[in-house]
Design an enzyme around this catalytic site. Sequence first.
Site, PDB file in Angstrom:
ATOM      1  N   ASP A 292      -6.900  -4.978  -1.900  1.00 10.81           N
ATOM      2  CA  ASP A 292      -8.066  -5.614  -1.291  1.00 10.81           C
ATOM      3  C   ASP A 292      -8.094  -5.213   0.186  1.00 10.81           C
ATOM      4  OD1 ASP A 292      -9.576  -8.831  -2.043  1.00 10.81           O
ATOM      5  OD2 ASP A 292     -10.240  -7.225  -0.722  1.00 10.81           O
ATOM      6  N   GLU A 497     -15.789 -16.112   0.827  1.00 13.29           N
ATOM      7  CA  GLU A 497     -14.332 -16.159   0.937  1.00 13.29           C
ATOM      8  C   GLU A 497     -13.858 -17.429   1.647  1.00 13.29           C
ATOM      9  OE1 GLU A 497     -14.251 -11.385   1.484  1.00 13.29           O
ATOM     10  OE2 GLU A 497     -12.322 -12.371   1.278  1.00 13.29           O
TER      11      GLU A 497
HETATM   12  C1  GLC Z   1     -12.984  -8.675   0.512  1.00 14.85           C
HETATM   13  C2  GLC Z   1     -12.909  -9.283  -0.871  1.00 14.85           C
HETATM   14  C3  GLC Z   1     -13.176  -8.317  -1.992  1.00 14.85           C
HETATM   15  C4  GLC Z   1     -14.137  -7.235  -1.520  1.00 14.85           C
HETATM   16  C5  GLC Z   1     -13.435  -6.441  -0.434  1.00 14.85           C
HETATM   17  C6  GLC Z   1     -14.338  -5.352   0.157  1.00 14.85           C
HETATM   18  O1  GLC Z   1     -12.016  -9.234   1.346  1.00 14.85           O
HETATM   19  O2  GLC Z   1     -11.739 -10.015  -1.200  1.00 14.85           O
HETATM   20  O3  GLC Z   1     -13.716  -9.070  -3.081  1.00 14.85           O
HETATM   21  O4  GLC Z   1     -14.484  -6.380  -2.596  1.00 14.85           O
HETATM   22  O5  GLC Z   1     -12.964  -7.268   0.621  1.00 14.85           O
HETATM   23  O6  GLC Z   1     -15.406  -5.936   0.858  1.00 14.85           O
END
Ligand code: GLC
Length: 611
Positions: A292, A497
Amino acid sequence: MSKVEDLKNCVFKNPNEPIEARVKDLLSRMTLQEKLGQMTQIERVVATPSAIKDLCIGSILTSGGKGGFDKLSPSDWAVMVDEFQKSALESRLGIPLIYGIDAVHGNNFVFGATIFPHNIGLGATRDADLARRIGAATALEVRASGIHYTFAPCVAVCKDPRWGRSYESYGEDTEIVRKMTSIVSGLQGQPPQGHPGGYPYVAGRNNVIACAKHFVGDGGTQKGVNEGNTALSYEDLERTHMAPYLDCLSQGVSVVMASYSSWNGKKLHTHHFLLTEILKGKLGFKGFVSSDWKALDRLAQPHGSNYRSCISSAINAGIDMVMVPYRYKLFLEELIFLVESGEIPIARIDDAVERILRVKFTAGLFEFPLSDRSLQNLVGCKAHRDLACEAVRKSLVLLKNGKDPTKLFLPLNKNARRILVAGTHADNIGYQCGGWTASWQGSSGSITVGTTILDAVKKTVGVETEVLYQQYPSKDTIEHNEISFAIVAVGEGPYAESKGDNSELVIPFNGADIISSVADEIPTLVILISGRPLVLEPWLLEKIDALLVAWLPGTEGQGITDVIFGDHEFKGQLPVNWFKRVKQLDTVALGVDACDPLFPPGFGMRYEENL
Ligand code: GLC
């Protein structure tokens, strides 16, 4: 011989060769630097032609930041992505890059794109075919922008609505989430009969590389704390949170993204047992595992262990591509040190690069690396907006209809003399869409092309009907206008988030006061725009004549008026337990009965039952 000359007859260049032969041939020709470059994903803002070409960077992404992208046209996007791709094709072996974006409810960072309901609303439909069709439409709008790869679907099973990502989940029931994974076959295309489970599949240029996330147990953390800890036996983790991944693998999902969260105290990004022994071993996943965003940096927090050891732990655990996304030079320096010192075996690197190349070959990017400009008129097209409208209609859940069973309130009368439309969410596309729209956190106002609830009411009612609108209706408006009925739309503002973690779950922006002031005087329908259940006090519920939850419906508000004025039936059923009090959530592990819900999962009223 020139580069082109001595490569054009290589096995990896020949589309008639089996993918595995092409992967093997290309891998054998790559230097260590080129291999490590393929494992590196960087954010667009730091991507330069020289870095892409000289370091053989494997992937670029647009993060959710307010990069001003909400003003780029699909054509601008395609030109930008193609420019990056041309730099990649100029590298020694000409390996194409994959450009990734969070297209999680339509191509939501591209201005004018169709924005579909967020996953919790789709979970309320329980309609697998609808999810697949949404996936196919989303894929077209993503490819129209030149982009190859979406970080979707999120297949979290959300067990606690206090989680800031609960709306990204299709619901709290594993079986609903499993059913909605059909979106993978829409995004990537339907694999042919007999396609080996776990092997990536992308049908062609109208499809995208999909990414199931976040492996595993992201929706099961204690108290719904984002990136927190999921405390479960392996059997429960497998049965509740891992099951949807098997459905994604059986559909050929190309990428799995590791979760920031932990399982029984151990970070998923360093979990060799789950990432390698289970996902790649037992489940046979042959695509690649992505980290991530900045997840390796976060491994260093809060104890401050150094970045190098975080890289070592994550890559050795089974992470194949790292979403760095900014400090790629440092990342590559550390990674090459770790490989040359033997702390990361070259076999692990080869496994990671094989998986990445396999996805790129499967996606046809060696043959068609540049965008298909003929798709551009599909962004926000009528067919896709009609599909989104269908999804909105099917996602609505009717929770109350009339103050007594003999006196139903809905459907509303299109030819009423005077209607009041009120509330913070009645005329706000940004609120309708929620987070991950135009920017990471989303925002208020007319952020993109769409139809608000107010717009839709005005389009639906008769020419003789007068529509009054006030966000916060005044006493004078309420009392001195002989209003037939009111439609009050309230709910949550956008979030994403951890910024969405919330232990109060009350209707924001004084929504209860707006409802109360109106419903005390006028027969009232309340529309809740929310990513999750919110507290509904009994005294408030009693005042309301009718109540529906529209979740985060996206750009097509017409889907709401199609149903409340009776042109379509209510079909939605709660994909989650609607609690009475937040403190019940700490007992939810004991099951729905134990927490005495206000409305149980599966609840949803119909017109037909009363006709
Ligand atoms: C974020 C998320 C993930 C996302 C990634 C790219 O922190 O946790 O779901 O795809 O970063 O934006």
